[in-house]
Structure formats: C-alpha cells, structure tokens
Design an enzyme around this catalytic site. Structure first.
Site, PDB file in Angstrom:
ATOM      1  N   HIS A  89      33.822  28.082  48.865  1.00  0.00           N
ATOM      2  CA  HIS A  89      33.994  29.535  48.935  1.00  0.00           C
ATOM      3  C   HIS A  89      32.974  30.205  50.021  1.00  0.00           C
ATOM      4  CE1 HIS A  89      34.085  33.623  46.690  1.00  0.00           C
ATOM      5  NE2 HIS A  89      33.610  34.075  47.851  1.00  0.00           N
ATOM      6  N   HIS A 110      32.487  32.901  53.542  1.00  0.00           N
ATOM      7  CA  HIS A 110      33.024  34.083  54.348  1.00  0.00           C
ATOM      8  C   HIS A 110      32.624  33.854  55.504  1.00  0.00           C
ATOM      9  CE1 HIS A 110      34.159  36.605  50.806  1.00  0.00           C
ATOM     10  NE2 HIS A 110      33.094  36.061  50.027  1.00  0.00           N
ATOM     11  N   LYS A 125      43.904  33.787  47.016  1.00  0.00           N
ATOM     12  CA  LYS A 125      42.701  34.463  46.441  1.00  0.00           C
ATOM     13  C   LYS A 125      43.026  35.913  45.789  1.00  0.00           C
ATOM     14  CE  LYS A 125      38.393  35.352  45.334  1.00  0.00           C
ATOM     15  NZ  LYS A 125      37.366  35.460  46.380  1.00  0.00           N
ATOM     16  N   HIS A 181      38.146  36.178  41.783  1.00  0.00           N
ATOM     17  CA  HIS A 181      37.082  36.823  41.563  1.00  0.00           C
ATOM     18  C   HIS A 181      37.040  37.501  40.106  1.00  0.00           C
ATOM     19  CE1 HIS A 181      33.595  39.439  42.862  1.00  0.00           C
ATOM     20  NE2 HIS A 181      33.906  40.149  41.982  1.00  0.00           N
ATOM     21  N   HIS A 235      32.283  31.887  41.743  1.00  0.00           N
ATOM     22  CA  HIS A 235      30.937  32.349  41.601  1.00  0.00           C
ATOM     23  C   HIS A 235      30.893  33.208  40.179  1.00  0.00           C
ATOM     24  CE1 HIS A 235      33.132  36.170  42.431  1.00  0.00           C
ATOM     25  NE2 HIS A 235      33.295  35.923  43.660  1.00  0.00           N
ATOM     26  N   ASP A 254      29.808  31.452  48.195  1.00  0.00           N
ATOM     27  CA  ASP A 254      29.993  32.656  48.217  1.00  0.00           C
ATOM     28  C   ASP A 254      29.010  33.297  49.296  1.00  0.00           C
ATOM     29  OD1 ASP A 254      31.218  35.321  48.055  1.00  0.00           O
ATOM     30  OD2 ASP A 254      30.116  35.906  46.200  1.00  0.00           O
TER      31      ASP A 254
END
Length: 352
Positions: free
Chosen positions: A18, A20, A107, A144, A182, A255
């Site tokens: 995960h 970004h 996702k 999520h 997460h 994350d």
C-alpha cells in the site's frame, strides 16, 4: 525484552502492499525512499483524475518508473485500478492481461471515505459483476474498509463497514481475494482472524506505534491525522499483537501518504502520514518493543506475497539497532513535506 543496541537482523527484501507515489514532480523523492527499503510496491490509484482504466494504469506505471533511480529492477511496481460504480468486467480482464503494467489488484474506496475518493463506489452491489470477474481471474480486491455515512462516528466507521459491507460481500463472492487495508481496530483484527483464508489485512507502522492521544493530546497534531483515524490504545494493542503473532493473514502495508506541510497545517488539513522515509525501521521498532523480531520477516516479506500469489523476493536487507534522527522536512515536488518523527529519533537503521 527488546534487543540490545547494535543488534543486526537480515530479512528477505520486503514488499509494501500500500504505497502512494502521487504524480508530477512529487513522485521522484517518494520513489527514492521506497526503493531503499522495498523490492515491490503496490501503487495506489487515487490520483486526480483517478486511475480507472488499463491505459491510465500503464501510463502511471511509466511515470513512476521514470521518476526512479534509472534501474527498473530497483523497485518492482504492482499497479491497481480505481473501482467505480461503472467499472466493467471487460475492463478488469483487459487490466489483468496488460503486458505494459503488472496490474494485480483493484482498489475499492467507498465514495467520500478518504483522499480523492469522491469517484469511488456508492453501492458495492453495483460492482458485483466486476468483482466476480476478479474472483475468476485471481485478482485481489484492496479495500479502504470504512463507511462514509455522515451519521456514523469517525471512530466507528471500520466496525460498521465490516457489518454492512464486508460480511455480505464475502458471503456473496466467497472466492474473491480480499485485503482489508490499514486496519485500525480490534474489531477488524477479530474479523480477519475469523474470516475465510481469502480475507487478509495490511497494517501500517503508525497504527502499530501510536494511538489517538498522539493526534489530540496537548493540542491537535495535524501530521498524525490519517484515515482510518488513530484509535484508542486497546485497538493499537490488538493491532500489534496481530502483526507480531506470525499469523499469515496480516502483513505490511505502509499507506505512506505524502502531503506538503502547508496542506497538513491548514484549517482543513489533508489525511495522511508520510512514513516511506523510515517505514521498515519503524516496523522493526514496533516488533522489537514486543520482543518479536523473529516474526518481522514473515510480516514484511512473506505473508503479503503469499496472499497476492507472488513469488517471495530474492535478496536481503539488513537492519541494525542504531539510532538516527529524522530530518525535519523532505522535498516534495519543490515544497516541504514533514515526515513522521520529524526532528526525532528512530531506533533502527538500514545498514548501507
């Protein structure tokens, strides 16, 4: 009992399931941190505009590779599509068969749940056809796992999601590989432990190390604001017990979410904690505190790869228990980013 200063441990090069990477000029500094610590990273698709098609995922893959050190072998990328109410089975098949990008996951952002999620799913049953195609192919659904219903308290949104979305979804498509990303509550830990083997979870280093006091006590600390939000100590304790237990259902997903210092320290600050600069070292710190360093490798390097159906990485990385001080800022596309532990120490280092 924590390890003595100078302790060295070598583990299989880890994966981050995960991450970004953002876009534009921001990406280069993020890649520089990630490739020092990870062999593979799962790239999140919540850009503006979101990565909703195979062509967009292929272009984003090219962008991240171009921002790296020049060696495509330095960091392998696993790409994701952003699920919307209009995602089709045809697009799923097209993504799965791409030869230009390794698209292994989709996702699921509930619309409005987090950063750049406004194009996400409004009703999960609308995407059941696409999810059934994913199950057929062996493609992973990353979730999520929070509802975005305004009437639901922000500290309860994960638990409500499990009841309203997760349980019906797993019952409806029992062979779909799922990652609850997460996770942040004891409720989620218990659900994943009791769920079928196709359901697993990633855990961040900041949810292992901090509870909501870090965000709220002594004034609001915006650099601890993330979604899912940090919870009570009882939840942090459940998370670290699960992560360090050796249970194959739990694995590393940072994350790591970079925002400029200005965008965090404002009247309506962005959600996200930046940890890419020290993520592996922080996980080592968490496991060391529990006296469970022997389970660090499986959590960081084995469980996630196994769940995604990927070969475990070759090569190793060595960590040494040697304190270092985190810089107060890093560059993010020409602006300042404040990382986790800015100006403070981390107990473990990567041996160069």
């Amino acid at each position: 009992m924590s390890a003595p200063e100078g302790t060295r441990i070598s583990i299989t090069k880890p994966d981050d399931f995960h991450h970004h990477f953002r876009d534009g000029p921001k990406t280069a500094s993020i890649v520089a941190h990630a490739e020092q610590r990870f062999a593979r990273c799962l790239a999140m698709p919540n850009l503006k505009p979101p990565v909703t098609t195979t062509e967009m995922a292929e272009a984003y893959h090219e962008h991240i590779v171009g921002a790296g050190s020049g060696s495509t072998k330095q960091l392998d990328l696993i790409m994701t599509l952003y699920l919307t109410d209009r995602t089709t089975s045809e697009e799923i098949r097209k993504a799965w068969s791409s030869t230009k990008a390794n698209i292994k996951a989709v996702k699921f952002y509930p619309a409005g749940a987090t950063t750049n999620s406004e194009f996400g799913v409004t009703d999960v049953t609308l995407v059941y056809p696409a999810l059934r195609t994913m199950a057929e192919l062996g493609m992973v659904l990353c979730i999520h796992s929070e509802v975005s219903t305004p009437s639901v308290d922000i500290f309860d949104r994960e638990a409500v999601f499990i009841e309203e979305v997760m349980k019906p979804l797993v019952a409806a498509i029992p062979n779909l590989k799922i990652v609850m990303e997460h996770i942040s509550t004891e409720t989620a830990v218990q659900y994943v432990q009791s769920a079928p083997d196709n359901v697993a979870a990633s855990i961040t280093c900041h949810h292992l190390l901090y509870n909501r006091n870090a965000l709220l006590v002594g004034g609001i600390k915006p650099h601890f604001y993330c979604l899912p939000i940090l919870k009570r100590e009882v939840h942090r304790e459940a998370l670290i017990a699960a992560a360090t237990s050796g249970n194959k259902k739990f694995f590393l997903g940072t994350d790591s979410a970079p925002h400029t210092k200005m965008m965090k320290e404002t009247g309506c600050g962005c959600a996200g904690v930046y940890t890419a600069h020290a993520a592996l070292e922080l996980y080592a710190e968490a496991f060391d505190r529990m006296g469970k360093l022997e389970n660090l490798e499986a959590f960081c390097s084995h469980h996630g790869a196994d769940h995604y159906g990927l070969p475990r990485n070759e090569g190793t990385i060595t960590l040494v228990k040697k304190e270092w001080t985190v810089p107060r800022t890093y560059d993010l596309g020409g602006k300042d980013l404040q990382p986790l532990r800015a100006g403070e120490t981390v107990a473990w280092s990567i041996e160069k």
